[in-house]
Design a protein around this motif. Structure first.
Motif, short mmCIF file in Angstrom:
data_model
loop_
_atom_site.label_atom_id
_atom_site.label_comp_id
_atom_site.label_asym_id
_atom_site.label_seq_id
_atom_site.Cartn_x
_atom_site.Cartn_y
_atom_site.Cartn_z
N GLU A 1 -67.26 36.22 -56.20
CA GLU A 1 -67.32 34.76 -56.36
C GLU A 1 -68.21 34.13 -55.30
OE1 GLU A 1 -62.87 34.10 -58.36
OE2 GLU A 1 -63.16 33.87 -56.18
N THR A 2 -68.16 34.66 -54.09
CA THR A 2 -69.02 34.16 -53.02
C THR A 2 -70.48 34.47 -53.33
OG1 THR A 2 -67.24 34.47 -51.42
CG2 THR A 2 -69.47 34.27 -50.55
N SER A 3 -70.76 35.67 -53.81
CA SER A 3 -72.12 36.04 -54.19
C SER A 3 -72.64 35.14 -55.31
CB SER A 3 -72.18 37.50 -54.62
OG SER A 3 -71.87 38.36 -53.56
N ASP A 4 -71.79 34.88 -56.29
CA ASP A 4 -72.20 34.01 -57.40
C ASP A 4 -72.55 32.61 -56.91
OD1 ASP A 4 -71.83 36.07 -59.18
OD2 ASP A 4 -69.87 35.37 -59.89
N TYR A 5 -71.76 32.10 -55.95
CA TYR A 5 -72.03 30.78 -55.38
C TYR A 5 -73.39 30.76 -54.70
CZ TYR A 5 -71.38 26.53 -52.59
OH TYR A 5 -71.53 25.29 -52.01
N MET A 6 -73.67 31.78 -53.91
CA MET A 6 -74.95 31.83 -53.20
C MET A 6 -76.12 31.97 -54.18
SD MET A 6 -74.40 31.34 -50.08
CE MET A 6 -72.77 30.60 -49.94
N SER A 7 -75.91 32.70 -55.24
CA SER A 7 -76.95 32.84 -56.26
C SER A 7 -77.18 31.53 -56.98
CB SER A 7 -76.55 33.93 -57.25
OG SER A 7 -77.55 34.12 -58.23
N ASP A 8 -76.10 30.83 -57.35
CA ASP A 8 -76.21 29.57 -58.10
C ASP A 8 -76.79 28.44 -57.26
OD1 ASP A 8 -75.11 30.87 -60.27
OD2 ASP A 8 -73.10 30.06 -59.98
N HIS A 9 -76.39 28.38 -55.98
CA HIS A 9 -76.77 27.25 -55.14
C HIS A 9 -78.02 27.50 -54.30
CE1 HIS A 9 -72.65 26.11 -56.20
NE2 HIS A 9 -72.96 24.87 -55.83
N HIS A 10 -78.34 28.77 -54.04
CA HIS A 10 -79.45 29.07 -53.15
C HIS A 10 -80.42 30.10 -53.72
CE1 HIS A 10 -77.60 26.78 -49.87
NE2 HIS A 10 -76.45 27.32 -50.25
N ASP A 11 -80.16 30.54 -54.94
CA ASP A 11 -81.01 31.54 -55.59
C ASP A 11 -81.13 32.81 -54.74
OD1 ASP A 11 -82.50 32.46 -57.72
OD2 ASP A 11 -84.41 31.78 -56.87
N LEU A 12 -80.01 33.18 -54.08
CA LEU A 12 -79.96 34.38 -53.26
C LEU A 12 -78.84 35.27 -53.79
CD1 LEU A 12 -80.34 32.82 -49.70
CD2 LEU A 12 -82.10 34.06 -50.99
#
Length: 559
Positions: free
Chosen positions: A143-154
């Motif tokens: 879930e943390t990885s998904d957040y970083m991907s969605d919000h920061h494209d990382l």
């Protein structure tokens, strides 16, 4: 001698400040990875620090080979004061983080202080940003990885993150990268949790130049790609049945030495569930184990042998799908599968519930949230065994790996004296004893070999080279790659072990801590042999005269 390049980046999570320090002379002396982080920790973490206090520091470090594209180099090191053992601990993880870290231009990240809010830290080649992330409280690692991907494209290859276990200060919480790769042993996830740091991301385009001899690099890559050994197909689980049949596969919280369902959770069972190849960054060996059970939909990466032992034989669980579920649960919640599995096994032993995989998963979830019985279990076996009424199967507070020192006596000696406790990666006498190069029986006369193995592994974690690459990145090739005699490389490893030991000595560790919960032949005499080989006192103390100052490069002034 080849060494990592780039400054130390210090991030104070409480003050939300950063500082760069030139550490070229430290890197030249220590190469990178574990050795550099250990030298910095020894100088900069107070000897009386609380592992959960703001004065503790977590180090994420790279070696020089992460600036190359050579196979077996997709790894990084983490070091800090362990809340599990109360001493220095280093651990490393694979995946795809290392090249993204190197691209920021730094050699080491140091995290200190303590944030008032749950925090994400973003490190780039142009600066550092701090982001409050209260919405990630209690979030799993994916879930943390998904957040970083969605919000920061990382994506997860850019991140280190903790799960609920880290936030709740589970003493064996892991730091995770790429969702399923763990900086596993020693509880550094709880160290980040104590600092209220949920994740750190890395992104940049500054790749420090590296001169590396092409012939060894390309030969290693070609040999890794062409290999057809069992390790590539089954990972470390390939030896499960051999170990069970010929040595010992600890069973039902160490009550037994042989597990009747070993074949059902061993290498062939894992390979049957493997649905594609998996690798770490730039590695042609591709030994990872993406597995899936079509009937239940369970999907994970692994399990490796240590998880098969901890959540399989040690708990009396003989279904590979149950072990896969446990593996995925630990990765999602951010916990070391070894310590978590052994602790759950201790509880099952106390309740006569061996084989109850449903209860094991329930306990694993409760540990991560410290709910009910999960609260004392989150402290680890050394701190909860009295309450459970079971034996304390730990060394220095760290739960045992699978390779049984009651049968592999040299490995038992290794567990006893290792600075980080019952960890099989600190020195691998087990491989020499399994192969017959060393007689598994007895400890006398093995100290010199143990010292050599510890030094080798310390340098391997410094370079950084994957343990699975030992047959390919030979001693001769190490000399070529690092432009130094093998003896000089081993001196870097020896100094690392010595600094770890000296740090722990200052925290009160001595010979009394080099013990096992079971008897093996001539252990005390062999410990003395080991101290003699290291040049330490009979009490297991490092003489002050043996230490050399690293000079002003570790000065926090940045001068």
């Amino acid at each position: 001698m080849l060494s990592a390049t780039g400054p130390l980046l210090t991030v104070d999570a409480g003050e939300r400040t950063t500082r760069e320090t030139v550490i070229d002379d430290v890197l030249e002396a220590t190469v990178g990875g574990r050795a550099t982080a250990t030298a910095l920790a020894h100088e900069r973490i107070p000897f009386d620090a609380d592992p959960f206090g703001p004065e503790n520091r977590a180090y994420l470090s790279t070696g020089p080979l992460q600036q190359s594209q050579m196979s077996f180099t997709g790894r990084m090191n983490m070091t800090g004061l362990s809340p599990l053992t109360d001493g220095l601990v280093s651990t490393n993880a694979g995946g795809y983080l290392s090249r993204n870290f190197v691209a920021t231009g730094y050699s080491v990240l140091e995290v200190t202080g303590e944030s008032d809010e749950l925090l994400a830290i973003h490190v780039t080649d142009t600066g550092v940003e701090f982001e409050d992330v209260p919405e990630l409280e209690g979030a799993t690692v994916p879930e943390t990885s998904d957040y970083m991907s969605d919000h920061h494209d990382l994506g997860p290859e850019h991140c280190i993150a903790i799960g609920p276990a880290g936030e709740n200060l589970v003493r064996f919480a892991s730091v995770m990268t790429f969702d399923s790769r763990a900086f596993g042993r020693g509880g550094l996830g709880a160290v980040l949790g104590s600092k209220n740091v949920k994740c750190v991301t890395f992104d940049g385009d500054v790749a420090p130049p590296l001169e590396i001899p092409n012939p060894p690099e390309m030969e290693i890559h070609r040999e890794a790609a062409q290999s057809d050994d069992r390790m590539r197909r089954q990972g470390t689980t390939g030896g499960t049945e051999f170990i069970n049949d010929n040595f010992s596969l600890p069973t039902r919280y160490f009550e037994g030495y042989e597990f009747e369902d070993a074949a059902a959770i061993g290498g062939d069972a894992v390979e049957e569930k493997k649905y594609t190849k998996g690798a770490c960054s730039a590695c042609a060996y591709a030994c990872k184990l993406p597995t899936r059970d079509e009937a239940t939909g369970v999907e994970t990466e692994g399990p490796e042998f240590e998880t098969v032992y901890a959540f399989g034989s040690l708990q009396g669980v003989g279904d590979i799908v149950d072990v896969m579920r446990a593996n995925e649960l630990c990765d999602t919640l951010g916990m070391d599968t070894i310590s978590a599995g052994v602790t759950v096994a201790a509880y099952l032993a106390s309740k006569g519930e061996f084989g109850n995989a449903d209860l094991a998963r329930e306990l694993t979830e409760k540990i991560a949230t410290r709910e009910g019985v999960g609260d004392p279990l989150a402290e680890g076996v050394a701190r909860c065994h009295d309450e459970l009424g079971v034996e304390d199967y730990t060394v220095k507070g760290m739960e045992f790996a699978a390779h049984d020192g009651r049968v592999l006596h040299g490995q038992g000696l290794s567990y006893a004296v290792a600075n980080r406790g019952a960890d099989h990666m600190y020195a691998s006498l087990l491989s020499l004893e399994y192969s017959g190069q060393l007689d598994p029986k007895g400890t006398v006369g093995k100290a010199e070999t143990l010292v050599a193995e510890e030094n080798h592994n310390a340098f391997r974690d410094t370079g950084i080279v994957c343990a699975f690459g030992d047959d390919y990145v030979t001693d001769e090739r190490l000399e070529t790659l690092f432009d130094a005699d093998y003896a000089a490389l081993m001196e870097v490893g020896a100094r690392t072990v010595q600094l770890e030991r000296h740090f722990n000595n200052q925290r009160g560790f001595d010979r009394d801590d080099d013990e096992l919960p079971y008897e093996i032949p001539d252990l005390e005499d062999s410990i003395t042999e080991y101290y003699d080989a290291r040049g330490w006192s009979e009490d297991g103390l490092v003489p002050e005269t043996a230490l050399e100052s690293l000079g002003p490069a570790t000065d926090e002034s940045g001068e």
